[in-house]
Enzyme design. Structure first.
Site, mmCIF file in Angstrom:
data_model
loop_
_atom_site.group_PDB
_atom_site.id
_atom_site.type_symbol
_atom_site.label_atom_id
_atom_site.label_comp_id
_atom_site.label_asym_id
_atom_site.label_seq_id
_atom_site.Cartn_x
_atom_site.Cartn_y
_atom_site.Cartn_z
ATOM 1 C CB ALA A 16 -0.917 -0.001 1.217
ATOM 2 N NE ARG A 30 -1.548 2.434 -13.397
ATOM 3 C CZ ARG A 30 -1.353 1.117 -13.312
ATOM 4 N NH1 ARG A 30 -1.778 0.334 -14.281
ATOM 5 N NH2 ARG A 30 -0.758 0.589 -12.257
#
Ligand code: UD1
Ligand code: CA
Length: 454
Positions: free
Chosen positions: A11, A17
């Site tokens: 994480a 993106r």
């Protein structure tokens, strides 16, 4: 064989993106950060530890996890620079290297994964005794994912990332879902051998199984059947698509298992944490968020939003009302266009009508405030009627003050109750009165400022 189980959750990445200022794993699905869906699945596997690898916005990610879970098994590792998924795992070396643990790696941006699926992968890993097991799925559209290459006999050969894949390799529909089992004793040695000589210049965790094969260790593939479970969130289109899947699953469960009617399931939004009772009807465009509980036989009209509230049975909430952090008792009616907030509480059989706001106010059994009213920091007894346009003037510019209204009171239309003030049982106020002093039981007050009238 060992039974120790430690789970790593990747994480630390930014999530380029997403085109966001917020770290990807903090984006919300069903009102909760993506990372917390994965932590929940990890804890369900009853591991010894769950280590969340943080980096980008590390403190915020830690806070998001700690806010929802208070669990001593959760720990954090810091990946200073985001040099790839293999480098992320390297940041946990001090915690697990040299142990005999089974290390499971989960991906923080794949939130729909079910614990049962991971449990089956772990079982296969332990039975086969391989150095690594990877989870694969066949997808109609595998683009974006790493592809799983098999050898001639169908065994694992290697994982090729999308950006490193040849045109032929891109045609392979079996993808790497991003979930792995490793034996800790071998994992960290292989991590040390990773190179960043690839299209992204990163240390890929996906190269570890290939390293195992080359050194003579075996690698297993666990193939899952449900492609929705392994869908990742890399961009906002995928986030929206998972939100839709999640919502559909919740609504289907409520219809089939709880006996709830949805007039239009496609326009209702119901949190998975909410509980709804039998024969409750949810109309179109209704939103129910957080830990909301609704009893049986309720009707929730179009455009209503309910957040973290407890609603009894046989309650009707009419069009375009907003109820948050509040309690509504059995048989109450709310709205249309009413607003309940700040721990408002409506007792059984009470009614709040159009353009009425209740804040931190208790409305007693059978009492009514039917039109155009603000009741804040107030306690109202039973069978009392609050006339149209009544306002509790609860704020003096610095502090909030309380209004107490007894049982069987008639508050005339357009009454201003200047708090702190008490109106006794059976009392009445005249239309347009401004009540600045306490009103005795059974007394009628009128005027500005209001005075007793025989
Ligand atoms: C990864 C896999 C790919 C797989 C896909 C499944 C690699 C190299 N590729 O690709 O084979 O099909 O997941 O969803 O592993 N992260 C870090 N530190 C880093 C980089 C990433 O912690 O330095 C974390 C991210 O926060 C994210 C996860 O790792 O939660 C995956 O990273 P991402 O960049 O999304 O990898 P994919 O390109 O999806
Ligand atoms: Ca991803």
């Amino acid at each position: 064989m060992t039974n120790r189980l430690d789970i790593l959750i990747l994480a630390a990445g930014l999530g380029t993106r997403m085109r966001s200022n917020l770290a990807k794993v903090l984006h919300k699905l069903d009102g909760r950060p993506l990372i917390n869906h994965v932590v929940e699945a990890a804890l369900a596997l009853e591991p010894d530890t769950v280590c969340v690898i943080v980096g980008h916005q590390a403190e915020d990610v830690k806070a998001a996890v700690s806010d929802e879970f208070r669990d001593e098994r959760i720990c954090f590792a810091l990946q200073e620079k985001q040099l790839g998924t293999g480098d992320a795992v390297a940041s946990t070396r001090e915690l697990y290297d040299g142990t005999d643990s089974t290390i499971v790696v989960l991906t923080g941006d794949v939130p729909l994964i079910k614990p049962e699926t991971i449990r089956s992968m772990i079982e296969q890993h332990r039975v086969q005794g391989t150095a690594a097991t990877i989870l694969s799925v066949r997808l109609n559209d595998p683009s974006g994912y790493g592809r799983v290459m098999r050898d001639r006999s169908g065994g694992f050969a290697r994982i090729v990332e999308q950006k490193d894949a040849s045109d032929d390799e891109k045609k392979v529909s079996e993808i790497n879902a991003g979930f792995y089992c490793f034996s800790a004793s071998k994992l960290y040695t292989a991590i040390g051998q990773l190179s960043s000589d690839n299209a992204q210049g990163e240390y890929y965790l996906t190269d570890v199984p290939g390293i195992f094969l080359r050194q003579g260790d075996s690698v297993g593939i666990f193939t899952a059947s449900d492609p929705t479970e392994v869908e990742g969130v890399n961009d906002r289109r995928q986030l929206a698509s998972l939100e839709r899947v999640f919502r559909e699953q919740t609504i289907e469960r409520l219809m089939l298992e709880s006996g709830v009617t949805f007039i239009d399931p496609s326009s209702a939004y119901i949190s998975a944490k909410a509980a709804l009772g039998r024969d409750t009807i949810i109309c179109q465009d209704v939103t129910i968020e957080g830990n909301t509980v609704l009893g049986e036989g309720c009707t929730i009209r179009p455009g209503v939003r309910i957040v973290n509230s407890t609603i009894g049975s046989y309650v009707e909430i009419k069009d375009n009302s907003f109820v948050t952090d509040s309690i509504v008792g059995d048989g109450c009616t709310v709205g249309p266009m009413a607003h309940l907030r700040g721990h408002a509480e409506m007792i059984e059989g009470s009614k709040v009508g159009n353009f009425v706001e209740l804040k931190k106010t208790r409305l007693g059994r059978g009492s009514k405030a039917s039109h155009l009213t603000y009741l804040g920091d107030a306690t109202i007894g039973e069978k009392t009627n609050i006339g149209a346009g009544t306002i509790t003037c609860n704020y003096d510019g610095k502090n909030k003050h309380a209004t107490v209204i007894g049982d069987g009171v008639k508050i005339g239309s357009d009454t201003m109750l200047v708090a702190p003030v008490t109106v006794g049982d059976g009392a009445s106020t005249g239309a347009g009165s401004v009540v600045t002093k306490d009103v005795l039981d059974n007394e009628l007050v009128v005027g500005v400022p209001a005075r007793p009238k025989r």
